[in-house]
Design a protein around this motif. Structure first.
Motif, PDB file in Angstrom:
ATOM      1  N   ASN A  36       0.841  -1.191   0.000  1.00 25.93           N
ATOM      2  CA  ASN A  36       0.000   0.000   0.000  1.00 25.93           C
ATOM      3  C   ASN A  36       0.885   1.253   0.000  1.00 25.93           C
ATOM      4  O   ASN A  36       1.814   1.346   0.801  1.00 25.93           O
ATOM      5  CB  ASN A  36      -0.874  -0.060   1.259  1.00 25.93           C
ATOM      6  N   PRO A  37       0.651   2.220  -0.932  1.00 23.82           N
ATOM      7  CA  PRO A  37       1.579   3.352  -1.083  1.00 23.82           C
ATOM      8  C   PRO A  37       1.962   4.064   0.214  1.00 23.82           C
ATOM      9  O   PRO A  37       3.128   4.379   0.428  1.00 23.82           O
ATOM     10  CB  PRO A  37       0.829   4.300  -2.021  1.00 23.82           C
ATOM     11  N   TRP A  38       1.013   4.310   1.106  1.00 25.00           N
ATOM     12  CA  TRP A  38       1.361   5.024   2.352  1.00 25.00           C
ATOM     13  C   TRP A  38       2.195   4.169   3.283  1.00 25.00           C
ATOM     14  O   TRP A  38       3.044   4.665   4.011  1.00 25.00           O
ATOM     15  CB  TRP A  38       0.113   5.485   3.094  1.00 25.00           C
TER      16      TRP A  38
ATOM     17  N   GLY B 207      -1.355  20.781 -13.818  1.00 24.92           N
ATOM     18  CA  GLY B 207      -0.470  19.622 -13.866  1.00 24.92           C
ATOM     19  C   GLY B 207       0.896  19.961 -14.422  1.00 24.92           C
ATOM     20  O   GLY B 207       1.249  21.137 -14.574  1.00 24.92           O
ATOM     21  N   ARG B 208       1.631  18.899 -14.750  1.00 21.58           N
ATOM     22  CA  ARG B 208       2.990  19.053 -15.245  1.00 21.58           C
ATOM     23  C   ARG B 208       3.022  19.819 -16.568  1.00 21.58           C
ATOM     24  O   ARG B 208       4.027  20.419 -16.914  1.00 21.58           O
ATOM     25  CB  ARG B 208       3.604  17.657 -15.417  1.00 21.58           C
ATOM     26  N   GLY B 209       1.885  19.793 -17.268  1.00 17.49           N
ATOM     27  CA  GLY B 209       1.790  20.543 -18.518  1.00 17.49           C
ATOM     28  C   GLY B 209       1.976  22.043 -18.333  1.00 17.49           C
ATOM     29  O   GLY B 209       2.201  22.766 -19.304  1.00 17.49           O
ATOM     30  N   HIS B 247      -2.279  18.394  -3.566  1.00 15.46           N
ATOM     31  CA  HIS B 247      -2.183  17.175  -4.386  1.00 15.46           C
ATOM     32  C   HIS B 247      -3.529  16.430  -4.419  1.00 15.46           C
ATOM     33  O   HIS B 247      -4.046  16.004  -3.399  1.00 15.46           O
ATOM     34  CB  HIS B 247      -1.034  16.338  -3.799  1.00 15.46           C
ATOM     35  N   VAL B 248      -4.063  16.275  -5.619  1.00 12.20           N
ATOM     36  CA  VAL B 248      -5.352  15.611  -5.812  1.00 12.20           C
ATOM     37  C   VAL B 248      -5.126  14.231  -6.410  1.00 12.20           C
ATOM     38  O   VAL B 248      -4.286  14.069  -7.298  1.00 12.20           O
ATOM     39  CB  VAL B 248      -6.242  16.442  -6.774  1.00 12.20           C
ATOM     40  N   GLY B 249      -5.853  13.238  -5.940  1.00 12.55           N
ATOM     41  CA  GLY B 249      -5.764  11.909  -6.538  1.00 12.55           C
ATOM     42  C   GLY B 249      -5.627  10.817  -5.503  1.00 12.55           C
ATOM     43  O   GLY B 249      -5.803  11.049  -4.309  1.00 12.55           O
ATOM     44  N   GLN B 270      -4.548   7.331 -11.554  1.00  9.57           N
ATOM     45  CA  GLN B 270      -4.440   7.691 -10.127  1.00  9.57           C
ATOM     46  C   GLN B 270      -4.956   9.101  -9.866  1.00  9.57           C
ATOM     47  O   GLN B 270      -5.368   9.422  -8.761  1.00  9.57           O
ATOM     48  CB  GLN B 270      -2.982   7.608  -9.644  1.00  9.57           C
ATOM     49  N   HIS B 271      -4.871   9.950 -10.871  1.00 10.96           N
ATOM     50  CA  HIS B 271      -5.404  11.305 -10.695  1.00 10.96           C
ATOM     51  C   HIS B 271      -6.934  11.274 -10.803  1.00 10.96           C
ATOM     52  O   HIS B 271      -7.638  11.860  -9.977  1.00 10.96           O
ATOM     53  CB  HIS B 271      -4.819  12.266 -11.732  1.00 10.96           C
ATOM     54  N   VAL B 272      -7.420  10.554 -11.792  1.00 12.20           N
ATOM     55  CA  VAL B 272      -8.857  10.509 -12.052  1.00 12.20           C
ATOM     56  C   VAL B 272      -9.624   9.923 -10.859  1.00 12.20           C
ATOM     57  O   VAL B 272     -10.729  10.364 -10.544  1.00 12.20           O
ATOM     58  CB  VAL B 272      -9.132   9.733 -13.362  1.00 12.20           C
TER      59      VAL B 272
END
Ligand SMILES: Cc1cc2nc3c(=O)[nH]c(=O)nc-3n(C[C@H](O)[C@H](O)[C@H](O)COP(=O)(O)OP(=O)(O)OC[C@H]3O[C@@H](n4cnc5c(N)ncnc54)[C@H](O)[C@@H]3O)c2cc1C
Lengths: 249, 321
Positions: A36-38, B207-209, B247-249, B270-272
């Protein structure tokens, strides 16, 4: 002093989620399992704390509640640098069940510092850490985004609405951690992978307790309608739609 | 029997998440043929407490004003005492940072079943079955709670705030002996007045864009114009262009605004996950095949450098009318 990091294994974050058995169970076909990432970030920080402690932290242990199939994930945590591992041999059925098992691990191992992730990326319970702290009656902080050991005390940063707090906590202590605790997780090096094979992984039986909740059915979100696309020179038209038609702005 | 609501305050005022939670509680109580009691811990003025009656609370327990931090252990003891006093069978927390921290602490002490991230009213009361988010926005589960006492946290912006009524809540002093944890505050850094990402009706995200922190002035300008909060994708906060709190996601914040405007964000899975509960999504991206357009309701295919200033100007114009 010993640190325990609680880890769970979850589907890789790029997994397209599907259900089976009449939407009653996750379709695990083809899923790659990861830490799990965390939990991975918590482990990274725990190792850094140990290394900076000048010997005050003797060991970092990882614990998971899960069936034998979780062992590759635990081996990965050992390869990253955990000194030893404990697996409670039972499926992780709900947060209460898992927290009760982990409380037993903490008590019998005498861990004064415990770290858990904010939530697990599968069922998003966000409950195990908080329940575990309650069962142990440890000092505890949530949304911990930085953490250090200073003498016998913990200095922790936590996210609050619109800012951050820095706090000092006495041991025994449980941190529920999130992003910031570490930025990039440590990746196992070749040497770590070799060593992981011989590090102790203790399998213990579960203690007797039940579940308090049950996921009876799953559903996927409704798919969204097609996107109405505008060209680069039609910004005004889009704003007009958002304002007059959709009434969003 | 009663429904107990943890009424979280922010600097002495009840936040939107609390009013939304009370609106939810009132509907639940109606279906269960019972009433709503709220508990407020910390320093809140009486007229603010009385106001909770407009959202359905018949009584507000006013408790322990002298905490300067969220002391999970002590707060949980106070809430458990309130549960016992009010014989609450359902305890509700907001899905905010602090609400999410308290719910498991209370549930474990009561050995009550806990469901977090609830997104709708129960589909059944006996047994209690509620819909919750799972797999970080990628799916939902119907979760059954099998204990007599149930604890739920409500996802923010999932239910909405009801129109306030004319009710006034009775305020009752409810001091509880709750020893403080061995935790002390060293420092607080806080911005006030800024719209919180998790509360916001509109979120403008980059975003990175956007290529570098210097271009986020456009995001801020658009956000300010719309009364929106600002957000970002993970690489943007990893690079330190924006704070982690934006940070969203999947590994950041899960949000559900009415309108999400994604600029220079590709739309990685992961963002969506973090934005899939948004009611409407607008994407600005110069790649017509960017996956963000698969989830967006409206899109502009173009360079943010020209699109955003034009958008800002056009919105100023319609707002001026
Ligand atoms: C375990 C894990 C967890 C993760 N969790 C998260 C998470 O919580 N949140 C998250 O966001 N990501 C997360 N990620 C990262 C995710 O996979 C993507 O890498 C990330 O979302 C990409 O961010 P981005 O869209 O800003 O950047 P990119 O993917 O680089 O996209 C930039 C976009 O900008 C567009 N663009 C470029 N120039 C312009 C221009 N001039 N004008 C307009 N558009 C332009 C491009 O066409 C592109 O679509 C996670 C990854 C992992 C492995």
């Amino acid at each position: 002093m010993k640190i325990l990091v609680c880890i769970s294994e979850v589907p890789d974050t790029t997994t397209k989620i599907r259900f089976t058995d009449g939407n009653k169970a996750l379709d695990t076909a083809g899923i790659q399992w990861i830490i799990n990432p965390w939990d991975e970030l918590a482990l990274t920080r725990a190792l850094e704390i140990k290394e900076a402690s000048g010997g005050a932290v003797e060991a970092v242990t990882v614990a998971t509640v899960g069936a034998a199939q979780a062992e590759p994930t635990i081996r990965k945590a050992l390869a990253v640098g955990a000194d030893n591992a404990i697996r409670v041999d039972a499926p992780a059925t709900d947060a209460w069940y898992v927290a009760v098992q982990l409380a037993e691990v903490v008590k019998s191992g005498g861990f004064e510092i415990v770290m858990t992730g904010r939530d697990s990326a599968d069922y998003n319970g966000a409950s195990v850490g908080g329940m575990l702290a309650a069962l142990l009656d440890y000092n505890t902080l949530s949304s911990v985004s930085s953490m250090a050991l200073d003498g016998g005390k913990i200095i922790a940063g936590r996210e609050i609405d619109g800012g951050t707090e820095t706090l000092e906590a006495e041991l025994p202590f449980l941190a529920v951690v999130q992003k910031g605790i570490a930025i990039e997780p440590r990746i196992p090096a070749m040497r770590g992978i070799m060593m992981a094979r011989t590090k102790p992984l203790q399998v213990v039986p579960p203690v007797d307790t039940g579940c308090l909740t049950e996921n009876v059915e799953f559903e996927l979100p409704k798919s969204r309608g097609a996107c109405r696309k505008f060209a680069a020179d039609e910004v005004k038209a889009l704003v007009d739609v958002l304002h007059n038609e959709a009434k969003l702005i | 029997m009663s429904v107990l609501v943890y009424a979280e305050n922010r600097d002495g005022l009840f936040r939107k998440a609390t009013l939304e939670l009370l609106s939810y509680a009132a509907e639940m109580a109606k279906a269960m043929n019972t009433h709503v009691v709220a508990i407020a811990i910390g320093c809140v003025q009486t007229d603010e407490l009385v106001k909770l009656g407009q959202y359905g609370a018949v009584k507000v327990l006013k408790s322990n004003p002298d905490f300067n931090i969220l002391d999970i252990k002590a707060f949980a003891k106070i809430i458990v005492a309130a549960v016992e006093k009010e014989q609450a069978t359902v305890i509700l927390f907001p899905g905010s940072i602090n609400g999410s921290a308290l719910a498991p602490a209370v549930a474990a002490r009561l050995k009550a079943g806990l469901v977090t991230g609830v997104v709708a009213l129960p589909t059944s009361f006996d047994p209690l079955v509620v819909k919750k988010m799972v797999f970080t926005g990628k799916a939902f589960a119907a979760t059954k709670v099998t204990t007599p006492v149930k604890v739920l946290t409500l996802s923010q912006n999932s239910f909405g705030v009801a129109e306030p009524g004319t009710g006034a809540a009775v305020v009752e002093e409810f001091g509880v002996e709750a020893a403080k944890s061995a935790i002390s505050l060293v420092e607080v850094k806080k911005q006030t007045g800024k719209v919180l990402l998790t509360d916001a009706e509109i979120v403008v995200s980059g975003g990175r864009g956007l290529k570098g922190p210097e271009n986020f002035g456009l995001i801020e300008e658009l956000a300010e114009l719309l009364g929106a909060a600002t957000g970002c994708s993970r690489p943007v906060s990893d690079e330190g262009w924006r704070p982690h709190s934006e940070h969203v996601g999947q590994t950041g914040k899960i949000i559900a605004p009415v309108l999400y405007i994604a600029c220079g964000i590709s739309g990685a899975i992961q963002h969506v996950g973090g934005i899939s509960s948004s009611k409407h999504i607008v994407a600005v991206n110069n790649d017509k095949d960017a996956p963000i357009f698969d989830v967006a309701d409206y899109g502009i295919v173009g360079d943010f450098k020209t699109v955003l200033p034009e958008m800002i100007a056009a919105i100023r114009e319609v707002k001026a009318k």
